[in-house]
Design a protein around this motif. Structure first.
Motif, mmCIF file in Angstrom:
data_model
loop_
_atom_site.group_PDB
_atom_site.id
_atom_site.type_symbol
_atom_site.label_atom_id
_atom_site.label_comp_id
_atom_site.label_asym_id
_atom_site.label_seq_id
_atom_site.Cartn_x
_atom_site.Cartn_y
_atom_site.Cartn_z
ATOM 1 N N ALA A 1 50.738 37.178 28.283
ATOM 2 C CA ALA A 1 49.494 37.869 27.805
ATOM 3 C C ALA A 1 48.199 37.343 28.473
ATOM 4 O O ALA A 1 47.274 38.007 28.913
ATOM 5 C CB ALA A 1 49.577 37.690 26.429
ATOM 6 N N ALA A 2 48.339 35.731 28.382
ATOM 7 C CA ALA A 2 46.903 35.313 28.893
ATOM 8 C C ALA A 2 46.936 35.419 30.419
ATOM 9 O O ALA A 2 45.676 35.343 30.884
ATOM 10 C CB ALA A 2 47.212 33.645 28.854
ATOM 11 N N GLU A 3 47.993 35.477 30.996
ATOM 12 C CA GLU A 3 47.658 35.855 32.681
ATOM 13 C C GLU A 3 47.304 37.242 32.811
ATOM 14 O O GLU A 3 46.296 37.511 33.527
ATOM 15 C CB GLU A 3 49.087 35.626 33.280
ATOM 16 N N LYS A 4 47.817 38.091 31.958
ATOM 17 C CA LYS A 4 47.205 39.665 32.017
ATOM 18 C C LYS A 4 45.664 39.497 31.419
ATOM 19 O O LYS A 4 44.761 40.385 32.541
ATOM 20 C CB LYS A 4 47.970 40.333 31.016
ATOM 21 N N GLU A 5 45.367 38.830 30.560
ATOM 22 C CA GLU A 5 43.914 38.786 30.297
ATOM 23 C C GLU A 5 43.039 38.159 31.250
ATOM 24 O O GLU A 5 42.041 38.516 31.569
ATOM 25 C CB GLU A 5 43.937 38.101 28.682
ATOM 26 N N LEU A 6 43.576 36.925 31.948
ATOM 27 C CA LEU A 6 42.905 36.591 32.907
ATOM 28 C C LEU A 6 42.649 37.638 34.370
ATOM 29 O O LEU A 6 41.544 37.564 34.606
ATOM 30 C CB LEU A 6 43.413 35.244 33.268
ATOM 31 N N LYS A 7 43.612 38.074 34.453
ATOM 32 C CA LYS A 7 43.593 39.451 35.577
ATOM 33 C C LYS A 7 42.568 40.338 35.251
ATOM 34 O O LYS A 7 41.836 40.685 36.034
ATOM 35 C CB LYS A 7 44.919 39.981 35.756
ATOM 36 N N GLN A 8 42.472 40.780 34.084
ATOM 37 C CA GLN A 8 41.460 41.648 33.640
ATOM 38 C C GLN A 8 40.047 41.011 33.770
ATOM 39 O O GLN A 8 39.036 41.880 34.140
ATOM 40 C CB GLN A 8 41.586 42.334 32.132
ATOM 41 N N VAL A 9 39.895 40.015 32.911
ATOM 42 C CA VAL A 9 38.780 39.335 33.316
ATOM 43 C C VAL A 9 37.974 39.053 34.461
ATOM 44 O O VAL A 9 36.904 39.320 35.199
ATOM 45 C CB VAL A 9 38.458 37.906 32.705
ATOM 46 N N GLN A 10 39.010 38.588 35.388
ATOM 47 C CA GLN A 10 38.642 38.415 36.805
ATOM 48 C C GLN A 10 38.285 39.607 37.543
ATOM 49 O O GLN A 10 37.418 39.923 38.221
ATOM 50 C CB GLN A 10 39.793 37.993 37.854
ATOM 51 N N GLU A 11 38.862 40.953 37.163
ATOM 52 C CA GLU A 11 38.564 42.266 37.673
ATOM 53 C C GLU A 11 37.287 42.753 37.268
ATOM 54 O O GLU A 11 36.149 43.240 37.829
ATOM 55 C CB GLU A 11 39.526 43.364 37.107
ATOM 56 N N LEU A 12 36.973 42.369 35.936
ATOM 57 C CA LEU A 12 35.487 42.613 35.296
ATOM 58 C C LEU A 12 34.569 42.077 36.020
ATOM 59 O O LEU A 12 33.306 42.398 36.130
ATOM 60 C CB LEU A 12 35.537 42.877 33.949
ATOM 61 N N PHE A 13 34.771 40.807 36.198
ATOM 62 C CA PHE A 13 33.996 39.919 37.050
ATOM 63 C C PHE A 13 33.402 40.326 38.236
ATOM 64 O O PHE A 13 32.319 40.374 38.731
ATOM 65 C CB PHE A 13 34.030 38.481 36.901
ATOM 66 N N SER A 14 34.477 40.662 38.869
ATOM 67 C CA SER A 14 34.465 41.047 40.285
ATOM 68 C C SER A 14 33.360 42.470 40.180
ATOM 69 O O SER A 14 32.538 42.729 41.174
ATOM 70 C CB SER A 14 35.684 41.480 40.921
ATOM 71 N N GLN A 15 33.693 43.310 39.553
ATOM 72 C CA GLN A 15 33.066 44.482 39.266
ATOM 73 C C GLN A 15 31.492 44.061 38.908
ATOM 74 O O GLN A 15 30.455 44.677 39.427
ATOM 75 C CB GLN A 15 33.460 45.428 38.165
ATOM 76 N N ALA A 16 31.379 43.567 37.948
ATOM 77 C CA ALA A 16 30.032 42.839 37.514
ATOM 78 C C ALA A 16 29.261 42.280 38.854
ATOM 79 O O ALA A 16 28.121 42.635 38.902
ATOM 80 C CB ALA A 16 30.088 42.123 36.396
#
Length: 137
Positions: A111-126
């Protein structure tokens, strides 16, 4: 220090005391005639004859004291209640508990790895959005 370490330390103490006691007795023992066929051994002049007589008593007392301390440590060990079968059941229970906790940790890690991946994608988009907002000069 746990009880096993204390037992090991006490065994080392007993071994050192025994080694020193035997060495001292061997070194300081007066010569003895082994057989009538051998000549009389030369007298070993001892400066401290009283000390020689007292030294084995002190060393043996130290050995006895160390052995009693060892016995006290052994008596302090937890008893094995129920014998081998109870110990095996307890080991199986602990192993099952360990497996359950391991599975829970694995789920949390995923779950933490999945959340990290989402945060990285959002950061990339931002970051992309910020870069796209700047107008070239």
């Amino acid at each position: 220090m746990d009880i096993i370490s204390q037992l090991q330390e006490q065994v080392n103490t007993i071994a050192a005391l025994a080694f020193n006691t035997f060495g001292t007795l061997q070194r300081d023992a007066p010569p003895v005639r082994l057989s009538p066929n051998y000549p009389e051994p030369p007298a070993n002049p001892t400066e401290d004859a009283a000390n020689f007589a007292e030294q084995p008593k002190l060393m043996s007392a130290a050995l006895v004291k160390a052995a009693k301390q060892f016995d006290a440590l052994v008596a302090a060990l937890p008893s094995s209640e129920g014998g081998e079968e109870a110990q095996l059941r307890r080991i199986a229970e602990l192993q099952a508990e360990n497996d359950a906790v391991g599975q829970e940790l694995q789920r949390q890690l995923e779950a933490a790895e999945k959340e990290l991946k989402q945060v990285q994608e959002l950061f990339s988009q931002a970051a992309d959005n910020c870069l796209n907002l700047k107008k070239p000069d």
